[in-house]
Design a protein around this motif. Structure first.
Motif, PDB file in Angstrom:
ATOM      1  N   ASP A   1       4.209  21.050   0.308  1.00 13.82           N
ATOM      2  CA  ASP A   1       4.000  22.243   1.121  1.00 13.82           C
ATOM      3  C   ASP A   1       4.850  22.148   2.392  1.00 13.82           C
ATOM      4  O   ASP A   1       5.666  21.223   2.548  1.00 13.82           O
ATOM      5  CB  ASP A   1       2.515  22.444   1.431  1.00 13.82           C
ATOM      6  N   LEU A   2       4.671  23.086   3.312  1.00 14.36           N
ATOM      7  CA  LEU A   2       5.499  23.138   4.511  1.00 14.36           C
ATOM      8  C   LEU A   2       5.282  21.937   5.423  1.00 14.36           C
ATOM      9  O   LEU A   2       6.141  21.596   6.236  1.00 14.36           O
ATOM     10  CB  LEU A   2       5.226  24.435   5.287  1.00 14.36           C
ATOM     11  N   ARG A   3       4.145  21.259   5.278  1.00 13.58           N
ATOM     12  CA  ARG A   3       3.878  20.067   6.087  1.00 13.58           C
ATOM     13  C   ARG A   3       4.472  18.810   5.455  1.00 13.58           C
ATOM     14  O   ARG A   3       4.447  17.742   6.066  1.00 13.58           O
ATOM     15  CB  ARG A   3       2.367  19.861   6.254  1.00 13.58           C
ATOM     16  N   GLY A   4       4.967  18.941   4.223  1.00 11.50           N
ATOM     17  CA  GLY A   4       5.443  17.773   3.495  1.00 11.50           C
ATOM     18  C   GLY A   4       4.348  17.073   2.730  1.00 11.50           C
ATOM     19  O   GLY A   4       4.520  15.942   2.277  1.00 11.50           O
ATOM     20  N   TYR A   5       3.181  17.729   2.559  1.00 14.90           N
ATOM     21  CA  TYR A   5       2.064  17.180   1.793  1.00 14.90           C
ATOM     22  C   TYR A   5       2.145  17.694   0.354  1.00 14.90           C
ATOM     23  O   TYR A   5       2.575  18.823   0.102  1.00 14.90           O
ATOM     24  CB  TYR A   5       0.725  17.604   2.384  1.00 14.90           C
ATOM     25  N   SER A   6       1.699  16.878  -0.599  1.00 16.00           N
ATOM     26  CA  SER A   6       1.697  17.315  -1.990  1.00 16.00           C
ATOM     27  C   SER A   6       0.626  18.385  -2.202  1.00 16.00           C
ATOM     28  O   SER A   6      -0.497  18.269  -1.720  1.00 16.00           O
ATOM     29  CB  SER A   6       1.483  16.131  -2.933  1.00 16.00           C
TER      30      SER A   6
ATOM     31  N   ASP B   1      11.055  23.531  -8.279  1.00 14.50           N
ATOM     32  CA  ASP B   1      11.055  22.830  -6.988  1.00 14.50           C
ATOM     33  C   ASP B   1      10.380  21.464  -7.053  1.00 14.50           C
ATOM     34  O   ASP B   1      10.286  20.768  -6.037  1.00 14.50           O
ATOM     35  CB  ASP B   1      10.328  23.679  -5.935  1.00 14.50           C
ATOM     36  N   VAL B   2       9.901  21.071  -8.220  1.00 11.61           N
ATOM     37  CA  VAL B   2       9.171  19.812  -8.345  1.00 11.61           C
ATOM     38  C   VAL B   2      10.121  18.635  -8.156  1.00 11.61           C
ATOM     39  O   VAL B   2      11.241  18.621  -8.665  1.00 11.61           O
ATOM     40  CB  VAL B   2       8.477  19.722  -9.719  1.00 11.61           C
ATOM     41  N   GLN B   3       9.671  17.656  -7.374  1.00 12.40           N
ATOM     42  CA  GLN B   3      10.451  16.444  -7.168  1.00 12.40           C
ATOM     43  C   GLN B   3       9.615  15.229  -7.528  1.00 12.40           C
ATOM     44  O   GLN B   3       8.404  15.330  -7.734  1.00 12.40           O
ATOM     45  CB  GLN B   3      10.955  16.363  -5.734  1.00 12.40           C
TER      46      GLN B   3
ATOM     47  N   HIS C   1       0.852  -1.199   0.000  1.00 15.90           N
ATOM     48  CA  HIS C   1       0.000   0.000   0.000  1.00 15.90           C
ATOM     49  C   HIS C   1       0.883   1.243   0.000  1.00 15.90           C
ATOM     50  O   HIS C   1       1.760   1.393   0.854  1.00 15.90           O
ATOM     51  CB  HIS C   1      -0.913  -0.002   1.225  1.00 15.90           C
ATOM     52  N   GLU C   2       0.646   2.121  -0.980  1.00 12.87           N
ATOM     53  CA  GLU C   2       1.411   3.351  -1.123  1.00 12.87           C
ATOM     54  C   GLU C   2       0.509   4.554  -0.883  1.00 12.87           C
ATOM     55  O   GLU C   2      -0.656   4.553  -1.292  1.00 12.87           O
ATOM     56  CB  GLU C   2       1.986   3.461  -2.539  1.00 12.87           C
ATOM     57  N   ILE C   3       1.036   5.580  -0.227  1.00 11.90           N
ATOM     58  CA  ILE C   3       0.326   6.844  -0.122  1.00 11.90           C
ATOM     59  C   ILE C   3       0.158   7.411  -1.532  1.00 11.90           C
ATOM     60  O   ILE C   3       1.095   7.406  -2.337  1.00 11.90           O
ATOM     61  CB  ILE C   3       1.102   7.855   0.743  1.00 11.90           C
ATOM     62  N   LYS C   4      -1.049   7.886  -1.847  1.00 11.07           N
ATOM     63  CA  LYS C   4      -1.299   8.466  -3.170  1.00 11.07           C
ATOM     64  C   LYS C   4      -0.977   9.966  -3.129  1.00 11.07           C
ATOM     65  O   LYS C   4      -1.622  10.725  -2.421  1.00 11.07           O
ATOM     66  CB  LYS C   4      -2.759   8.252  -3.580  1.00 11.07           C
ATOM     67  N   PHE C   5       0.052  10.347  -3.872  1.00  8.58           N
ATOM     68  CA  PHE C   5       0.438  11.753  -3.938  1.00  8.58           C
ATOM     69  C   PHE C   5      -0.423  12.481  -4.961  1.00  8.58           C
ATOM     70  O   PHE C   5      -0.796  11.922  -5.999  1.00  8.58           O
ATOM     71  CB  PHE C   5       1.911  11.885  -4.320  1.00  8.58           C
TER      72      PHE C   5
ATOM     73  N   LYS D   1      -7.725  10.790   7.665  1.00 13.48           N
ATOM     74  CA  LYS D   1      -7.681  11.604   8.893  1.00 13.48           C
ATOM     75  C   LYS D   1      -6.754  12.795   8.723  1.00 13.48           C
ATOM     76  O   LYS D   1      -7.028  13.889   9.222  1.00 13.48           O
ATOM     77  CB  LYS D   1      -7.227  10.736  10.061  1.00 13.48           C
ATOM     78  N   HIS D   2      -5.655  12.590   8.007  1.00 12.61           N
ATOM     79  CA  HIS D   2      -4.665  13.656   7.836  1.00 12.61           C
ATOM     80  C   HIS D   2      -4.886  14.467   6.560  1.00 12.61           C
ATOM     81  O   HIS D   2      -4.059  15.309   6.210  1.00 12.61           O
ATOM     82  CB  HIS D   2      -3.255  13.064   7.839  1.00 12.61           C
TER      83      HIS D   2
END
Length: 199
Positions: free
Chosen positions: A81-86, A99-101, A24-28, A158-159
């Motif tokens: 973003d500053l939280r590390g979220y896409s 800045d795209v990675q 299971h991967e987090i979907k960016f 939740k996040h």
């Protein structure tokens, strides 16, 4: 000019898989990107085959730093973003192209060998060897194995994340709609509304 190839595209999950043969991967929330290197030549292609090599220079530069001189990566181009979220809006604005990675989650070729017919477990092992050392602009997409899937999905919701993609470890890479890649999307995330609004 557009390139003639297809990405593997996950299908919507009826329920989050929880067997031991799934990861299971987090979907960016970004743009799907194919990274091709042949010697010093690196090219980036979007999901519709457009050449985006000039759009994301840091991904190109980092691809040249990887030890292998030939490979094809599948991943997601994102702005964090500053939280590390896409942040899809920031990505879409084109103001942050420098800045795209890339979060790489699959490896389709390496050293001239076609890896797409190998099971995902072996492709992941080869990908980790190639990208495992954390580079600033090409990172290994994190994943979890097995029964944690439903709990991981709940935590992503939740996040406020987009959701997860679940993949069967013993399957080859399949171009086009792929039943052994399943996405479970957060219905409260903007990406869910973007897709819904298209219909």
């Amino acid at each position: 000019m557009a390139r003639a190839f297809e990405f593997a595209i996950p299908v919507p999950a009826k329920a989050v898989p929880d067997g031991p043969d799934w990861i299971h991967e987090i979907k960016f929330d970004g743009f799907r990107l194919r990274v091709e290197r042949a010697g010093e030549a690196v090219r980036l292609f979007s999901r519709n085959g457009a050449d985006w090599t000039g759009r994301y220079p840091r991904i190109v530069e980092t691809a040249r730093k990887l030890k292998a001189s030939q490979f094809i990566l599948d991943g997601e181009a994102v702005v964090l973003d500053l939280r590390g979220y896409s942040d899809f809006d920031a990505l879409l604005s084109r103001r942050y192209d420098a800045d795209v990675q890339l979060y790489a989650f699959d490896l389709l070729a390496l050293g001239g060998d076609d890896l797409s017919r190998l099971p995902l477990s072996m492709r992941k092992t080869n990908l980790q060897r190639l990208v495992g050392r954390r580079l600033e602009d090409i990172q290994l997409a994190p994943f979890e194995v097995g029964e944690i899937g439903p709990d991981l999905y709940r935590q992503t919701c939740k996040h406020g994340l987009e959701g997860i993609v679940s993949k069967q470890l013993d399957r080859a890479y399949k171009m086009g709609r792929c039943a052994h890649w399943q996405k479970s999307k957060n219905p409260n995330h903007p990406a869910y509304r973007r897709v819904r609004d298209q219909f």
